[in-house]
Design an enzyme around this catalytic site. Structure first.
Site, PDB file in Angstrom:
ATOM      1  N   SER A   1      40.830  35.141  40.706  1.00  0.00           N
ATOM      2  CA  SER A   1      40.149  35.517  39.459  1.00  0.00           C
ATOM      3  C   SER A   1      38.639  35.447  39.475  1.00  0.00           C
ATOM      4  CB  SER A   1      40.775  35.294  38.207  1.00  0.00           C
ATOM      5  OG  SER A   1      40.431  33.793  37.967  1.00  0.00           O
TER       6      SER A   1
ATOM      7  N   LYS B   1      40.788  31.936  28.546  1.00  0.00           N
ATOM      8  CA  LYS B   1      39.597  32.368  29.077  1.00  0.00           C
ATOM      9  C   LYS B   1      38.579  32.519  28.051  1.00  0.00           C
ATOM     10  CE  LYS B   1      40.922  33.086  33.840  1.00  0.00           C
ATOM     11  NZ  LYS B   1      41.275  34.327  34.880  1.00  0.00           N
TER      12      LYS B   1
END
Ligand code: ADP
Length: 774
Positions: free
Chosen positions: A681, A724
């Site tokens: 990611s 996140k």
């Protein structure tokens, strides 16, 4: 007998007793001298253990190797020693670090003579009869030893052998002489055992069992007195027998305990083995074999209790209620089916609460126990590498004790507690066996009714235990264990949630622990919010709790210094003096002042986090390639390579001028090098950092990003969106770049965070770069 000289070994004095070769013994370092000696020695090292007689060292010692070191129960340092071979002790000298070393000469035995072989056969026969006489035939296999000297040493295990004789045996180097001693003593012991069994037969006649026992015991006591052994402990043994008669132990355990009691009665009080048998009996009686608490299974009450203990966490509570509902249903069915409570089996699923530290995993476990009216024990699995930690050591191992599971049952005091398997992701495996295999058995409803602890040597029924596991991440949990568990993720809290938790739960708890009223110390909500925002950077509330604790104690000390004061209100001005000046927040505005830094978002074991990826282009002409640092996993490294290849193929579209040389070495670094990171990611973040340094453009301080990148520059979806974005929000970021494919995850982000943070969904790298740069 020939001798050869070998170098010197550190001297390990034995204040009492002796070790024979082959013995594995746990020794506590009780004297200062022993502690000091052991502190300087490491595992695998050899020492020479030398017994003493009236404070004088023997001239014979035994070479021992340190197998293991650690803390014994009670916190004393201890070592596990394996005795290897007898040696003769020579001169001693003190070396530079103050250790007494002695020279040792090896003793080698000649080829056994016919006489020795004949003695060995005789001794083995007598020893077998002896074992038979005391009902311990099963140990006869231990006598299958070829070496006659080692065979003679087996008499050293006889519990009734006096210390004096044991030492004499040890010091008898000559094998013929040693076997002669062993034979003589074995014959003596056999005669004694026969006398005892003759007495038993005589009284066997028509007397009832109890009467017979009384008579036998009286006679045993008389024999003991004759031999000058004390009769302490008689009452204690009677007490054990009474408890067995009252049915305190289940059937097979009772049988084993009776056998041990019988053995104990025949042993000398002083013998080392008697101590072990006693410890074993004590442990067996500590297990709450027959104790169970009654479940309170009222789902409405459960919901109220969970809400009272924890703010927020709605989905988690929902899952817990479901879990309890399934239990209730099954229990009702089993009651209908007429099964007794003792046979109601536990649930097949194990709840696993997975999330960063301080999000309430442990305290949720406690809440579940409270709602069920069950006892609660927390079993920390962090760093366990040895299967024996779970299952216990076999009893033949000196210093053995039961495993953690058995100890947890003892601590709980009931056979149906809630057991929290804390940090199940931190269980490791090495040469001592794989603890997760044992855990698997513990968690398997088909096997856990007959879980065997090596030390207890009996089966432990774990089928009624409710197991709840906690973990920081799922990555390191072995797949078979994972299959047994129902994962309940806990992502972490938003700022608002933290403030609410602090006001409703943490502060009241702190007031109570510190013995103050909430009208004496006041921490206003806006102050709490500043502490959350500027003095903590975490997904949970553990640090927050510590910080608040410091503030509360500061208030208390102000009140103590000025007894007239009735109330202390904490203000913003108190924060700096109490908590220090540095806030923990890393400021994106400061980090992105130079090109080559890109702000990424990641999920680590500590929750969501903002991380700053740094890229550097090394001298033109350096060997072409990519160096990646910061404890990165394989997937992450590959994703770095992809970023670089994409860059090389698409330089003109990315605004990298033609005179920049791409065939050189690049270095990409992820700070916080101690935390392992992996996953794809960070792909777009690495790409952005590289483009930034090569095109000399700076990244916007209010933007952060996450997404996988392909060789064609497409941006693919990733996991952990909620964590996140929460982390970005905590760090003051207002725009987040996400892959288009993560569109549906946005719903999971709490409303007020979605209002504060603008989310951009992108398809490819050019779209990322458009948003990222100033
Ligand atoms: P973990 O086991 O996840 O590391 P703990 O259970 O030790 O976390 O939680 C740390 C502290 O925070 C405890 O005092 C706990 O009661 C408190 N806490 C965590 N989450 C909540 C919540 N949602 N509501 C109330 N208190 C909470």
């Amino acid at each position: 007998m020939s001798t050869t000289t070998s170098p010197t070994l550190p001297l390990f004095p034995l204040p009492s007793g002796v070790f024979f070769p082959e013995m594995v013994v746990t020794v506590a370092a009780e004297s200062d001298q022993a502690r000091e000696l052991l502190a300087r020695r490491s595992t695998g090292e050899e020492l020479v253990a030398v017994p003493q007689r009236d404070g004088v060292y023997s001239t014979i010692g035994v070479v021992v190797r340190i197998e293991q070191r650690g803390k014994l129960p009670g916190g004393v340092d201890g070592v596990v020693l394996r005795a290897l071979r007898r040696v003769r002790i020579g001169r001693g000298e003190v070396d530079d670090d103050g250790t007494l070393r002695v020279s040792v000469s090896e003793l080698s035995a000649p080829e056994p003579s016919a006489e020795v072989r004949a003695l060995a056969v005789k001794y083995r026969a007598v020893a077998e009869q002896l074992l038979e006489a005391i009902g311990a035939r099963r140990f006869a296999a231990e006598l299958d030893i070829d070496d006659p000297g080692a065979l003679a040493d087996t008499i050293g295990w006889w519990p009734d052998l006096s210390d004096e004789r044991r030492l004499e045996l040890f010091e008898t180097v000559d094998v013929t002489a040693r076997l002669t001693l062993a034979l003589e003593w074995a014959q003596e012991a056999l005669a004694e055992a026969r006398v005892a069994s003759d007495i038993a037969e005589e009284v066997n006649g028509d007397l009832g069992r109890t009467q017979r026992e009384v008579i036998l015991r009286r006679q045993l006591a008389a024999i003991r007195k004759e031999l000058g052994e004390s009769d302490d402990g008689e009452d204690e043994l009677a007490e054990y027998r009474r408890r067995i008669d009252e049915g305190e132990l289940p059937e097979p355990v009772a049988a084993a305990a009776v056998k041990e009691l019988d053995r104990l009665e025949r042993m000398g009080e002083q013998s080392m083995e008697a101590g072990w048998v006693r410890t074993w009996l004590d442990t067996v009686f500590e297990v709450p074999w027959n104790t169970r608490t009654d479940d309170l299974l009222d789902l409405d009450v459960a919901r109220v209790q969970l809400d009272a203990d924890h703010a927020g966490l709605d989905r988690v509570k929902e899952r817990i209620i479901e879990f309890l509902a399934v239990r209730t249903l099954r229990t009702e069915r089993q009651v209908d089916a007429g099964e007794s409570s003792g046979h109601r089996k536990g649930s097949g699923t194990i709840l696993a609460l997975v999330g960063p530290p301080g999000v309430g995993k442990t305290s949720l476990g406690q809440s579940v126990a409270d709602t069920l009216g069950r006892r609660f024990v927390r079993m920390s699995l962090g760093g366990i590498r040895d299967e024996a930690e779970i299952r216990g050591h076999r009893r033949t191992y000196v210093g053995a004790r039961p495993g953690r599971i058995a100890r947890a049952m003892v601590d709980a005091g009931s056979m149906n507690p809630v057991v929290l398997l804390d940090e199940i992701d931190k269980v490791g495996a090495d040469w001592r066996g794989d603890p997760s295999a044992a855990l698997l058995e513990v968690l398997d409803p088909a096997q856990n009714a007959t879980f065997r602890d090596h030390y207890l040597e009996t089966e432990l029924d774990l089928s009624e235990v409710v197991f709840i596991a906690t973990a920081n991440t799922l990555d390191s949990i072995p797949a078979p264990l994972l299959d047994r568990m129902e994962i309940v993720p806990i992502e972490g809290y938003t700022e608002d949630e933290k403030v609410a938790i602090a006001l409703d739960h943490l502060l009241p708890g702190l007031f109570e622990r510190n013995g103050v009223h909430d009208d004496e110390v006041v921490v206003p909500p806006e102050v709490v919010r500043t502490v959350v925002a500027d003095y903590t950077r975490e997904a949970g509330v553990r640090r927050l709790e510590q910080r608040l604790d410091r503030l509360v104690r500061r208030a208390i000390s102000a009140m103590v210094q000025d007894p007239a004061r009735q109330q202390v209100v904490i203000t913003h001005d108190d924060l700096r003096p109490a908590l220090g000046s540095t806030s923990l927040r890393e400021d994106p505005a400061e980090r992105t002042v130079v090109p080559g830094v890109a702000t990424g978002l990641a999920v680590t074991g500590a929750g969501g986090d903002v991380l700053f990826v740094e890229a550097a282009a090394l001298d033109p002409g350096s060997e072409a390639g990519l160096t990646l640092t910061g404890q990165l996993g394989e997937v992450m490294k590959e994703s770095g390579q992809i970023a670089l290849s994409y860059l090389r193929a698409n330089r003109s579209d990315l605004g990298i001028s033609d005179d920049v040389d791409l065939d050189r070495r690049f270095h990409v670094h992820f700070p916080a090098g101690a935390i392992p990171k992996d996953g794809p990611s960070a792909g777009i973040t690495m790409t952005t950092a590289l483009v930034s340094v090569l095109s000399n453009r700076r990244m916007r301080p209010d933007v952060a990003m996450t997404g996988e990148v392909t060789l064609q520059g497409r941006v693919l979806p990733i996991g952990g969106v909620k964590e996140k974005v929460l982390a970005a929000h905590r760090a003051g970021i207002t725009e987040v770049i996400l892959p288009r494919g993560n569109g549906q995850d946005i719903d999971e982000i709490p409303e007020h965070v979605r209002e504060a943070v603008t989310i951009h969904l992108v398809d490819d790298v050019p779209a990322v770069l458009d948003l990222a740069f100033l």
